[in-house]
Design an enzyme around this catalytic site. Structure first.
Site, mmCIF file in Angstrom:
data_model
loop_
_atom_site.group_PDB
_atom_site.id
_atom_site.type_symbol
_atom_site.label_atom_id
_atom_site.label_comp_id
_atom_site.label_asym_id
_atom_site.label_seq_id
_atom_site.Cartn_x
_atom_site.Cartn_y
_atom_site.Cartn_z
ATOM 1 N N HIS A 54 9.182 -0.668 -4.592
ATOM 2 C CA HIS A 54 7.890 -0.094 -4.996
ATOM 3 C C HIS A 54 7.588 -0.423 -6.464
ATOM 4 C CE1 HIS A 54 4.906 3.342 -3.888
ATOM 5 N NE2 HIS A 54 4.332 2.469 -4.691
ATOM 6 N N SER A 74 0.853 -1.207 0.000
ATOM 7 C CA SER A 74 0.000 0.000 0.000
ATOM 8 C C SER A 74 0.885 1.252 0.000
ATOM 9 C CB SER A 74 -0.977 -0.035 1.179
ATOM 10 O OG SER A 74 -0.301 -0.037 2.421
ATOM 11 N N ARG A 75 1.163 1.774 1.182
ATOM 12 C CA ARG A 75 2.095 2.886 1.310
ATOM 13 C C ARG A 75 2.955 2.616 2.549
ATOM 14 N NH1 ARG A 75 1.406 3.917 -3.263
ATOM 15 N NH2 ARG A 75 0.619 5.848 -4.194
ATOM 16 N N GLU A 97 11.070 6.230 1.915
ATOM 17 C CA GLU A 97 11.216 5.567 0.630
ATOM 18 C C GLU A 97 12.069 6.442 -0.274
ATOM 19 O OE1 GLU A 97 7.932 4.281 -2.446
ATOM 20 O OE2 GLU A 97 7.676 3.257 -0.523
ATOM 21 N N ALA A 145 5.039 -2.712 -7.423
ATOM 22 C CA ALA A 145 3.802 -3.513 -7.530
ATOM 23 C C ALA A 145 3.080 -3.313 -8.861
ATOM 24 C CB ALA A 145 2.871 -3.219 -6.367
HETATM 25 C C1 DGY Z 1 0.210 3.681 -7.170
HETATM 26 O O1 DGY Z 1 -0.205 3.768 -8.326
HETATM 27 O O2 DGY Z 1 -0.277 4.331 -6.240
HETATM 28 C C2 DGY Z 1 1.334 2.713 -6.922
HETATM 29 O O3 DGY Z 1 1.859 2.822 -5.671
HETATM 30 C C3 DGY Z 1 2.402 2.812 -7.986
HETATM 31 O O4 DGY Z 1 1.863 2.360 -9.152
#
Ligand code: DGY
Length: 329
Positions: free
Chosen positions: A290, A241-242, A271, A292
Protein backbone atom coordinates in the site's frame (compact mmCIF):
# COMPACT_ATOMS: atom_id res chain seq x y z
CA UNK A 1 -4.19 31.78 28.72
CA UNK A 2 -6.63 29.95 26.45
CA UNK A 3 -6.09 26.20 26.51
CA UNK A 4 -5.12 24.62 23.22
CA UNK A 5 -7.58 22.12 21.72
CA UNK A 6 -6.75 18.49 22.47
CA UNK A 7 -6.21 16.05 19.63
CA UNK A 8 -5.21 12.43 19.20
CA UNK A 9 -2.96 11.75 16.20
CA UNK A 10 -2.98 8.01 15.53
CA UNK A 11 0.56 7.87 14.00
CA UNK A 12 3.55 10.12 13.46
CA UNK A 13 2.79 11.74 10.11
CA UNK A 14 5.53 13.73 8.31
CA UNK A 15 6.82 16.75 10.20
CA UNK A 16 5.40 19.22 7.67
CA UNK A 17 1.93 18.43 9.07
CA UNK A 18 2.84 17.35 12.58
CA UNK A 19 4.55 20.67 13.32
CA UNK A 20 1.35 22.55 12.40
CA UNK A 21 -0.72 20.27 14.62
CA UNK A 22 1.69 20.62 17.56
CA UNK A 23 1.71 24.37 17.17
CA UNK A 24 -2.04 24.75 17.33
CA UNK A 25 -3.03 21.83 19.56
CA UNK A 26 -2.14 19.85 22.61
CA UNK A 27 -1.32 16.76 20.58
CA UNK A 28 -1.14 13.19 21.81
CA UNK A 29 0.76 11.45 19.02
CA UNK A 30 0.94 7.66 18.74
CA UNK A 31 4.56 7.13 17.72
CA UNK A 32 4.70 3.33 17.44
CA UNK A 33 5.30 1.68 14.06
CA UNK A 34 2.07 -0.32 14.28
CA UNK A 35 -1.35 1.35 14.60
CA UNK A 36 -2.89 1.74 18.05
CA UNK A 37 -5.18 -1.16 18.97
CA UNK A 38 -8.89 -0.50 19.07
CA UNK A 39 -8.95 -0.32 22.90
CA UNK A 40 -6.06 2.14 22.81
CA UNK A 41 -7.90 4.40 20.37
CA UNK A 42 -11.03 4.27 22.52
CA UNK A 43 -8.96 5.24 25.54
CA UNK A 44 -6.79 7.93 23.96
CA UNK A 45 -9.62 9.81 22.21
CA UNK A 46 -11.44 10.44 25.48
CA UNK A 47 -12.08 14.18 25.80
CA UNK A 48 -10.36 15.21 22.55
CA UNK A 49 -11.58 17.99 20.27
CA UNK A 50 -10.09 16.44 17.16
CA UNK A 51 -8.79 13.15 15.77
CA UNK A 52 -6.17 12.85 13.04
CA UNK A 53 -6.58 9.28 11.81
CA UNK A 54 -5.01 6.96 9.24
CA UNK A 55 -6.66 4.49 6.90
CA UNK A 56 -5.60 1.72 9.31
CA UNK A 57 -7.88 3.08 12.06
CA UNK A 58 -11.58 2.43 12.18
CA UNK A 59 -13.28 5.66 13.28
CA UNK A 60 -16.87 4.67 13.93
CA UNK A 61 -19.69 5.72 16.23
CA UNK A 62 -18.06 3.99 19.21
CA UNK A 63 -14.87 6.02 18.76
CA UNK A 64 -16.91 9.22 18.42
CA UNK A 65 -18.85 8.27 21.58
CA UNK A 66 -15.61 7.56 23.42
CA UNK A 67 -14.28 10.98 22.40
CA UNK A 68 -17.39 12.77 23.66
CA UNK A 69 -19.75 15.43 22.43
CA UNK A 70 -17.02 18.12 22.25
CA UNK A 71 -15.42 16.30 19.26
CA UNK A 72 -15.31 18.90 16.48
CA UNK A 73 -13.32 17.39 13.62
CA UNK A 74 -11.91 14.17 12.23
CA UNK A 75 -9.11 14.49 9.72
CA UNK A 76 -8.11 11.41 7.76
CA UNK A 77 -4.58 11.28 6.38
CA UNK A 78 -5.70 9.75 3.07
CA UNK A 79 -7.88 10.54 0.11
CA UNK A 80 -9.96 7.42 0.85
CA UNK A 81 -12.22 7.49 3.88
CA UNK A 82 -13.85 4.06 4.01
CA UNK A 83 -12.31 3.63 7.49
CA UNK A 84 -14.49 6.46 8.84
CA UNK A 85 -18.22 6.09 9.41
CA UNK A 86 -19.15 9.15 7.38
CA UNK A 87 -22.90 8.83 7.93
CA UNK A 88 -22.36 8.70 11.68
CA UNK A 89 -20.02 11.70 11.65
CA UNK A 90 -22.49 13.68 9.55
CA UNK A 91 -25.35 12.77 11.86
CA UNK A 92 -23.35 14.22 14.73
CA UNK A 93 -22.39 17.33 12.74
CA UNK A 94 -18.70 16.39 12.67
CA UNK A 95 -16.83 17.27 9.46
CA UNK A 96 -14.38 14.66 8.14
CA UNK A 97 -11.32 15.82 6.22
CA UNK A 98 -9.42 13.92 3.53
CA UNK A 99 -6.48 14.65 1.21
CA UNK A 100 -7.62 14.62 -2.42
CA UNK A 101 -5.59 15.93 -5.33
CA UNK A 102 -2.09 15.97 -3.87
CA UNK A 103 -1.58 12.23 -4.30
CA UNK A 104 -3.21 11.82 -7.72
CA UNK A 105 -0.08 11.71 -9.85
CA UNK A 106 2.01 9.80 -7.33
CA UNK A 107 -0.67 7.11 -7.17
CA UNK A 108 -1.04 7.04 -10.96
CA UNK A 109 2.73 6.63 -11.24
CA UNK A 110 2.61 3.53 -9.05
CA UNK A 111 -0.38 2.09 -10.90
CA UNK A 112 1.61 2.45 -14.10
CA UNK A 113 4.75 1.06 -12.50
CA UNK A 114 2.80 -2.03 -11.39
CA UNK A 115 1.25 -2.39 -14.83
CA UNK A 116 4.68 -2.28 -16.47
CA UNK A 117 6.33 -4.50 -13.88
CA UNK A 118 3.67 -7.18 -14.37
CA UNK A 119 3.63 -6.93 -18.17
CA UNK A 120 7.42 -7.18 -18.44
CA UNK A 121 7.87 -9.58 -15.51
CA UNK A 122 10.32 -7.25 -13.76
CA UNK A 123 9.94 -8.76 -10.29
CA UNK A 124 10.28 -12.32 -11.59
CA UNK A 125 13.38 -11.24 -13.54
CA UNK A 126 14.97 -9.76 -10.45
CA UNK A 127 14.27 -12.90 -8.40
CA UNK A 128 15.65 -15.05 -11.24
CA UNK A 129 18.89 -13.07 -11.32
CA UNK A 130 19.35 -13.05 -7.54
CA UNK A 131 18.79 -16.81 -7.47
CA UNK A 132 21.82 -17.24 -9.77
CA UNK A 133 19.67 -18.61 -12.59
CA UNK A 134 20.83 -16.15 -15.32
CA UNK A 135 23.10 -18.43 -17.33
CA UNK A 136 22.74 -16.94 -20.81
CA UNK A 137 20.59 -14.71 -23.04
CA UNK A 138 17.50 -16.80 -23.74
CA UNK A 139 15.26 -16.56 -26.82
CA UNK A 140 12.18 -17.40 -24.77
CA UNK A 141 13.35 -16.27 -21.36
CA UNK A 142 10.73 -14.36 -19.30
CA UNK A 143 8.61 -13.31 -22.25
CA UNK A 144 6.03 -10.77 -21.27
CA UNK A 145 3.43 -8.59 -22.90
CA UNK A 146 3.68 -5.37 -24.87
CA UNK A 147 2.27 -2.29 -23.23
CA UNK A 148 2.32 0.01 -26.25
CA UNK A 149 -0.77 -0.41 -28.37
CA UNK A 150 -2.54 -2.57 -25.78
CA UNK A 151 -6.01 -1.83 -24.37
CA UNK A 152 -6.25 -0.43 -20.86
CA UNK A 153 -9.58 -0.58 -19.01
CA UNK A 154 -10.03 1.87 -16.15
CA UNK A 155 -12.67 0.97 -13.59
CA UNK A 156 -13.37 4.42 -12.14
CA UNK A 157 -12.55 7.60 -14.03
CA UNK A 158 -12.00 10.10 -11.24
CA UNK A 159 -8.80 12.05 -10.66
CA UNK A 160 -6.49 9.03 -10.44
CA UNK A 161 -8.11 7.09 -13.29
CA UNK A 162 -7.68 10.14 -15.52
CA UNK A 163 -4.04 10.54 -14.50
CA UNK A 164 -3.42 6.90 -15.45
CA UNK A 165 -5.18 7.53 -18.79
CA UNK A 166 -2.80 10.43 -19.49
CA UNK A 167 0.17 8.15 -18.87
CA UNK A 168 -1.33 5.47 -21.13
CA UNK A 169 -1.55 7.98 -23.97
CA UNK A 170 2.23 8.21 -23.99
CA UNK A 171 2.31 4.47 -24.63
CA UNK A 172 -0.19 4.67 -27.52
CA UNK A 173 -2.65 2.57 -25.56
CA UNK A 174 -6.34 2.35 -26.33
CA UNK A 175 -8.07 3.50 -23.14
CA UNK A 176 -11.55 2.39 -22.06
CA UNK A 177 -13.26 3.42 -18.85
CA UNK A 178 -16.32 2.51 -16.89
CA UNK A 179 -17.65 4.96 -14.33
CA UNK A 180 -21.37 5.35 -13.65
CA UNK A 181 -20.72 8.87 -12.32
CA UNK A 182 -18.94 10.18 -15.43
CA UNK A 183 -20.81 11.11 -18.60
CA UNK A 184 -19.85 9.42 -21.87
CA UNK A 185 -19.12 12.86 -23.38
CA UNK A 186 -16.88 13.91 -20.49
CA UNK A 187 -14.46 16.54 -21.92
CA UNK A 188 -11.47 15.07 -20.09
CA UNK A 189 -12.18 11.67 -21.62
CA UNK A 190 -12.04 13.23 -25.06
CA UNK A 191 -8.86 15.08 -24.16
CA UNK A 192 -7.06 11.89 -23.08
CA UNK A 193 -8.70 9.81 -25.81
CA UNK A 194 -10.59 7.53 -23.41
CA UNK A 195 -13.83 5.84 -24.39
CA UNK A 196 -16.73 5.11 -22.01
CA UNK A 197 -17.94 1.50 -22.18
CA UNK A 198 -20.08 -0.80 -20.08
CA UNK A 199 -18.33 -2.99 -17.55
CA UNK A 200 -18.65 -6.19 -19.59
CA UNK A 201 -17.04 -4.60 -22.64
CA UNK A 202 -14.24 -3.24 -20.49
CA UNK A 203 -13.55 -6.65 -18.94
CA UNK A 204 -13.78 -8.48 -22.28
CA UNK A 205 -11.60 -6.13 -24.32
CA UNK A 206 -8.91 -4.95 -21.90
CA UNK A 207 -5.37 -6.31 -21.78
CA UNK A 208 -4.92 -4.38 -18.53
CA UNK A 209 -7.70 -3.67 -16.03
CA UNK A 210 -6.78 -0.99 -13.49
CA UNK A 211 -9.04 -0.21 -10.53
CA UNK A 212 -9.65 3.39 -9.41
CA UNK A 213 -12.91 3.26 -7.55
CA UNK A 214 -13.97 4.07 -4.00
CA UNK A 215 -14.72 1.17 -1.68
CA UNK A 216 -18.39 1.09 -0.76
CA UNK A 217 -21.23 -1.45 -0.74
CA UNK A 218 -21.52 -1.34 -4.54
CA UNK A 219 -17.83 -1.86 -5.20
CA UNK A 220 -17.13 -4.48 -2.50
CA UNK A 221 -15.87 -7.58 -4.41
CA UNK A 222 -16.81 -5.88 -7.68
CA UNK A 223 -14.02 -7.91 -9.26
CA UNK A 224 -14.92 -11.50 -8.42
CA UNK A 225 -15.54 -14.82 -10.19
CA UNK A 226 -18.04 -13.29 -12.66
CA UNK A 227 -15.63 -10.56 -13.67
CA UNK A 228 -12.67 -12.92 -14.04
CA UNK A 229 -14.75 -15.21 -16.28
CA UNK A 230 -15.19 -12.28 -18.69
CA UNK A 231 -11.54 -11.19 -18.76
CA UNK A 232 -8.88 -12.27 -21.27
CA UNK A 233 -6.73 -15.23 -20.14
CA UNK A 234 -3.72 -12.93 -20.57
CA UNK A 235 -5.29 -9.96 -18.76
CA UNK A 236 -3.32 -8.13 -16.10
CA UNK A 237 -5.25 -6.76 -13.11
CA UNK A 238 -3.82 -3.73 -11.31
CA UNK A 239 -5.31 -2.61 -8.00
CA UNK A 240 -4.27 0.65 -6.34
CA UNK A 241 -7.77 1.43 -4.99
CA UNK A 242 -8.83 -0.61 -1.96
CA UNK A 243 -8.22 -4.33 -1.35
CA UNK A 244 -11.84 -5.42 -0.85
CA UNK A 245 -12.80 -4.21 -4.35
CA UNK A 246 -11.31 -7.57 -5.42
CA UNK A 247 -12.51 -10.93 -4.06
CA UNK A 248 -9.18 -12.51 -3.01
CA UNK A 249 -10.40 -16.12 -3.18
CA UNK A 250 -11.75 -15.63 -6.71
CA UNK A 251 -8.52 -13.85 -7.65
CA UNK A 252 -6.43 -16.78 -6.47
CA UNK A 253 -8.56 -19.21 -8.48
CA UNK A 254 -8.45 -16.98 -11.57
CA UNK A 255 -4.66 -16.69 -11.45
CA UNK A 256 -4.07 -20.37 -10.68
CA UNK A 257 -6.45 -21.60 -13.35
CA UNK A 258 -5.30 -19.17 -16.03
CA UNK A 259 -8.55 -17.21 -16.25
CA UNK A 260 -6.36 -14.11 -16.15
CA UNK A 261 -2.62 -13.74 -16.60
CA UNK A 262 -1.30 -11.61 -13.76
CA UNK A 263 -2.24 -9.39 -10.84
CA UNK A 264 -0.26 -6.44 -9.50
CA UNK A 265 -1.60 -5.23 -6.18
CA UNK A 266 -0.85 -2.26 -3.97
CA UNK A 267 -3.82 -3.10 -1.74
CA UNK A 268 -5.18 -6.41 -0.49
CA UNK A 269 -7.92 -8.00 1.56
CA UNK A 270 -7.04 -8.42 4.36
CA UNK A 271 -4.39 -5.78 4.70
CA UNK A 272 -1.59 -6.47 5.35
CA UNK A 273 -1.75 -9.71 3.36
CA UNK A 274 -0.63 -12.60 5.59
CA UNK A 275 2.78 -13.99 4.62
CA UNK A 276 1.19 -17.44 4.17
CA UNK A 277 -1.56 -16.17 1.84
CA UNK A 278 -2.01 -18.57 -1.11
CA UNK A 279 -1.74 -15.55 -3.42
CA UNK A 280 1.89 -15.08 -2.39
CA UNK A 281 2.60 -18.65 -3.48
CA UNK A 282 1.91 -17.72 -7.11
CA UNK A 283 4.56 -16.37 -9.51
CA UNK A 284 2.07 -14.31 -11.49
CA UNK A 285 1.35 -11.90 -8.64
CA UNK A 286 3.15 -8.78 -7.47
CA UNK A 287 2.16 -7.32 -4.11
CA UNK A 288 3.55 -4.09 -2.68
CA UNK A 289 2.54 -2.77 0.77
CA UNK A 290 0.00 0.00 0.00
CA UNK A 291 2.64 2.49 -1.13
CA UNK A 292 0.89 4.21 -4.04
CA UNK A 293 1.08 7.66 -2.44
CA UNK A 294 4.45 6.99 -0.81
CA UNK A 295 6.77 9.65 -2.19
CA UNK A 296 8.53 12.02 0.18
CA UNK A 297 6.92 15.09 -1.39
CA UNK A 298 3.41 13.67 -1.57
CA UNK A 299 3.33 12.32 1.96
CA UNK A 300 4.53 15.74 3.14
CA UNK A 301 1.73 17.48 1.21
CA UNK A 302 -0.81 15.01 2.59
CA UNK A 303 0.41 15.71 6.13
CA UNK A 304 0.05 19.47 5.64
CA UNK A 305 -3.43 19.04 4.19
CA UNK A 306 -4.54 16.73 7.00
CA UNK A 307 -3.23 19.24 9.56
CA UNK A 308 -4.98 22.15 7.83
CA UNK A 309 -8.26 20.22 7.75
CA UNK A 310 -7.95 19.40 11.43
CA UNK A 311 -7.09 22.94 12.47
CA UNK A 312 -9.90 24.47 10.38
CA UNK A 313 -12.36 22.09 12.04
CA UNK A 314 -11.08 22.97 15.50
CA UNK A 315 -11.46 26.68 14.70
CA UNK A 316 -15.04 26.06 13.63
CA UNK A 317 -14.16 26.92 10.03
CA UNK A 318 -15.13 24.97 6.96
CA UNK A 319 -12.62 22.19 6.20
CA UNK A 320 -10.64 23.01 3.03
CA UNK A 321 -11.15 19.36 1.96
CA UNK A 322 -14.19 17.76 3.42
CA UNK A 323 -15.40 14.20 2.71
CA UNK A 324 -18.90 14.95 4.06
CA UNK A 325 -19.77 18.48 2.84
CA UNK A 326 -23.41 17.65 3.60
CA UNK A 327 -22.48 18.31 7.23
CA UNK A 328 -22.61 22.04 6.43
CA UNK A 329 -26.17 22.00 5.09
C1 DGY B 1 -5.30 7.05 0.24
O1 DGY B 1 -4.91 8.20 0.45
O2 DGY B 1 -6.50 6.75 0.29
C2 DGY B 1 -4.27 6.03 -0.13
O3 DGY B 1 -4.76 4.76 -0.15
C3 DGY B 1 -3.04 6.14 0.75
O4 DGY B 1 -2.43 7.32 0.45
Amino acid sequence: MIAKPKVFVTRAIPERGLALVRDFCEADVWTEELPPAREVILERVRGVDGILSLLTDSVDGAVMDAAGSQLKAISNYAVGFDNVDIAEATRRGIPVGNTPGVLTDTTADLAFALLMAAARRVVEGDKFTRAGRWKTWGPTLLLGQDIFGATLGLVGFGRIGRAVARRARGFDMRVLYHDPFVAADDPCAAEVGAQAVDMDTLLRESDFVSLHTLLNEETHHLIGADAFAKMKPTAILVNTSRGPVVDPVALHTALREGQIGYAALDVTEPEPIPADSPLLGLDNVIVVPHIASASVATRGRMAQMAAENLIAGLRGERLPNCANPEVYK
